[in-house]
Write a protein that holds these residues in place. Structure first.
Motif, PDB file in Angstrom:
ATOM      1  N   ASP A 181       0.808  -1.216   0.000  1.00  0.00           N
ATOM      2  CA  ASP A 181       0.000   0.000   0.000  1.00  0.00           C
ATOM      3  C   ASP A 181       0.843   1.268   0.000  1.00  0.00           C
ATOM      4  N   GLN A 182       0.339   2.270  -0.746  1.00  0.00           N
ATOM      5  CA  GLN A 182       1.092   3.510  -0.900  1.00  0.00           C
ATOM      6  C   GLN A 182       1.301   4.268   0.412  1.00  0.00           C
ATOM      7  N   GLY A 183       0.470   3.989   1.410  1.00  0.00           N
ATOM      8  CA  GLY A 183       0.618   4.675   2.699  1.00  0.00           C
ATOM      9  C   GLY A 183       1.994   4.439   3.314  1.00  0.00           C
ATOM     10  N   PHE A 184       2.532   3.215   3.152  1.00  0.00           N
ATOM     11  CA  PHE A 184       3.849   2.907   3.749  1.00  0.00           C
ATOM     12  C   PHE A 184       4.937   3.717   3.059  1.00  0.00           C
ATOM     13  N   VAL A 185       4.782   3.870   1.736  1.00  0.00           N
ATOM     14  CA  VAL A 185       5.770   4.648   0.979  1.00  0.00           C
ATOM     15  C   VAL A 185       5.674   6.123   1.371  1.00  0.00           C
ATOM     16  N   ALA A 186       4.447   6.602   1.527  1.00  0.00           N
ATOM     17  CA  ALA A 186       4.259   8.019   1.893  1.00  0.00           C
ATOM     18  C   ALA A 186       4.926   8.327   3.234  1.00  0.00           C
ATOM     19  N   ARG A 187       4.970   7.351   4.131  1.00  0.00           N
ATOM     20  CA  ARG A 187       5.509   7.596   5.480  1.00  0.00           C
ATOM     21  C   ARG A 187       6.971   7.195   5.632  1.00  0.00           C
ATOM     22  N   MET A 188       7.562   6.581   4.596  1.00  0.00           N
ATOM     23  CA  MET A 188       8.844   5.897   4.835  1.00  0.00           C
ATOM     24  C   MET A 188       9.998   6.819   5.243  1.00  0.00           C
ATOM     25  N   ALA A 192      10.928   5.147  10.361  1.00  0.00           N
ATOM     26  CA  ALA A 192      11.820   4.019  10.068  1.00  0.00           C
ATOM     27  C   ALA A 192      11.002   2.725  10.087  1.00  0.00           C
ATOM     28  N   LYS A 193       9.944   2.714  10.899  1.00  0.00           N
ATOM     29  CA  LYS A 193       9.102   1.526  11.003  1.00  0.00           C
ATOM     30  C   LYS A 193       8.397   1.256   9.672  1.00  0.00           C
ATOM     31  N   SER A 194       7.874   2.313   9.047  1.00  0.00           N
ATOM     32  CA  SER A 194       7.201   2.123   7.749  1.00  0.00           C
ATOM     33  C   SER A 194       8.182   1.582   6.722  1.00  0.00           C
ATOM     34  N   ALA A 195       9.414   2.133   6.722  1.00  0.00           N
ATOM     35  CA  ALA A 195      10.425   1.679   5.761  1.00  0.00           C
ATOM     36  C   ALA A 195      10.735   0.204   6.008  1.00  0.00           C
ATOM     37  N   THR A 196      10.842  -0.177   7.278  1.00  0.00           N
ATOM     38  CA  THR A 196      11.135  -1.578   7.605  1.00  0.00           C
ATOM     39  C   THR A 196       9.958  -2.480   7.219  1.00  0.00           C
ATOM     40  N   LEU A 197       8.752  -1.973   7.410  1.00  0.00           N
ATOM     41  CA  LEU A 197       7.585  -2.791   7.029  1.00  0.00           C
ATOM     42  C   LEU A 197       7.566  -3.052   5.522  1.00  0.00           C
ATOM     43  N   ILE A 198       8.000  -2.075   4.727  1.00  0.00           N
ATOM     44  CA  ILE A 198       8.068  -2.293   3.275  1.00  0.00           C
ATOM     45  C   ILE A 198       9.071  -3.416   2.996  1.00  0.00           C
TER      46      ILE A 198
END
Ligand code: C2E
Ligand code: MG
Ligand code: MG
Length: 388
Positions: A181-188, A192-198
């Motif tokens: 989902d684009q939300g993770f990219v928007a927050r990355m 750091a958590k969003s980037a790791t989740l990607i």
């Protein structure tokens, strides 16, 4: 989202008056920078305005009318695919359907008929499912999805990581790709958590043998940050916004290429290799301890040298590195691993005893380390070449 208060009757009118159409957003390979396909996105030509689905689909979904929209728009999409194919060559097209669309077998039958009539080839179409309701566990859905998969149609889980696009659904349906989902990219960049989740979602997809598409690549900076993460394709405004059909054709014909890197693919090959070694150890351990392991588990691990995770990469896309010393060097230890794997299966089956089994496992691990070492060096070399 802005809601102009459209009613279901208005949506029905739009479909009747042929005011619904598709825009096409390219998917671009992170590995070679080429357009790999497109996603068809519904639009409504409403007077002078072009409305996005967020404005008119929710009312259609709530009422169940979405199934009618899907059944009318699918043949329209096949026509558009035909034009695109004639003007710019084959394209792998993604069509969004809701899980509701697959509750009954109407869509599956329609697709089956189109396949029989050779209106498209199985490999040309991919269905993206976003769940707005928790229906994926319904028996009818699994049956319809499986029937389509058997005919070569691929399924992607859209908006992975949000709403009902859950691990449970992933476990239940035979997806071949995850769209993060684009939300993770928007927050990355903030989280750091969003980037790791990607990155961990991509790693998980790799273990499951799934492709990954990263949605919402809005900036050059995001694209550069995502290039090495192992995702297969990206999609987003910076790569290209959704385009009217003829603009998509022109873009495809221009053979435009975006920047790309094979580093992510090399990282995934390492991960896959290490993981497979662990799985083999688990199978041997379970067998020795009379846990759940049986002969078939071991046999499954002892496959042809070109069919394991590493082999399908090495003899497939990895061949792009043929001639690199680090690449050529990993073939021998990899082959030896397979020979040892055969010996391991045999010794476990014949209860050859701890000494024999442990010697084989020791040697297997040595070769596995050699393979990993070569892959790691290859990655470093390619990375350094890119930095140069
Ligand atoms: P989706 O399938 O996740 O499609 C991606 C959405 O993100 C599209 O919105 C696209 O225009 C937008 N997008 C693309 N790149 C970027 C980016 O870089 N940043 C941001 N913020 N957004 C980007 P759109 O076209 O408004 O579609 C919204 C949703 O409507 C789609 O989400 C899909 O779930 C649904 N949809 C679209 N077409 C159809 C259809 O034919 N049938 C059904 N059932 N649903 C559809
Ligand atoms: Mg989609
Ligand atoms: Mg999406």
């Amino acid at each position: 989202m802005h809601d102009p208060g459209l009613s279901l009757d208005e949506v029905k009118g739009a479909l009747r008056r042929d005011e619904l159409l598709f825009y096409f957003q390219p998917k671009v390979s992170f590995i070679n920078g080429d357009i790999t396909g497109a996603e068809a996105l519904l639009r409504w030509r409403h007077g002078n305005a072009l409305l996005r689905p967020g404005v008119f689909l929710p009312v259609a979904e709530r009422s169940g009318y979405i199934a009618t929209i899907t059944s009318v728009m699918f043949p329209y999409l096949l026509n558009e695919m035909d034009v695109i194919r004639r003007e710019s060559g084959k394209v792998s097209m993604a069509f969004n359907v809701s899980a509701q669309d697959l509750l009954s077998d109407g869509l599956a039958r329609q697709m089956d008929q189109a396949l029989n009539d050779r209106l498209f080839g199985g490999g040309e179409l991919e269905l993206e499912i976003t769940e707005t309701t928790a229906v994926s566990h319904e028996e009818g859905i699994s049956r319809n999805v499986q029937a389509l998969v058997d005919k070569g149609i691929r399924f992607s889980m859209d908006d992975y990581g949000t709403g009902y696009s859950s691990l449970e659904t992933l476990d239940h349906l035979p997806f071949s790709a995850l769209k993060i989902d684009q939300g993770f990219v928007a927050r990355m960049f903030e989280s750091a958590k969003s980037a790791t989740l990607i990155k961990t979602s991509i790693a998980m997809a790799q273990m499951l043998g799934l492709n990954t598409v990263i949605e919402g690549v809005e900036t050059e900076q995001a694209h550069a940050a995502l290039l090495h993460c192992g995702g297969v394709e990206g999609q987003g405004y910076w790569l290209s916004p959704p385009l009217p059909r003829d603009e998509f054709i022109a873009l495809k014909r221009s053979r435009r290429r975006w920047s790309a890197s094979p580093v992510g693919m090399l990282r995934m090959a390492q991960l896959g290799h290490v993981w497979q070694h662990k799985m083999l150890m688990d199978a041997a351990y379970a067998f020795l301890h009379h846990l759940h392991g049986d002969e078939s588990t071991l046999k499954a691990m002892h496959m042809d040298v070109s069919q394991c995770v590493l082999g399908s990469w090495y003899y497939g896309p990895g061949q792009a590195f043929a001639g690199y010393r680090e690449f050529d060097r990993l073939e021998r230890p990899h082959r030896l691993m397979h020979v040892l794997c055969g010996a391991l299966c045999e010794s476990l089956k014949t209860e050859a005893g701890y000494a024999t089994v442990s010697t084989i496992i020791d040697q297997l691990t040595l070769h596995s380390v050699e393979v990993f070492d070569s892959l790691q060096r290859l990655e470093t070399r390619v990375l350094l070449e890119e930095l140069h």
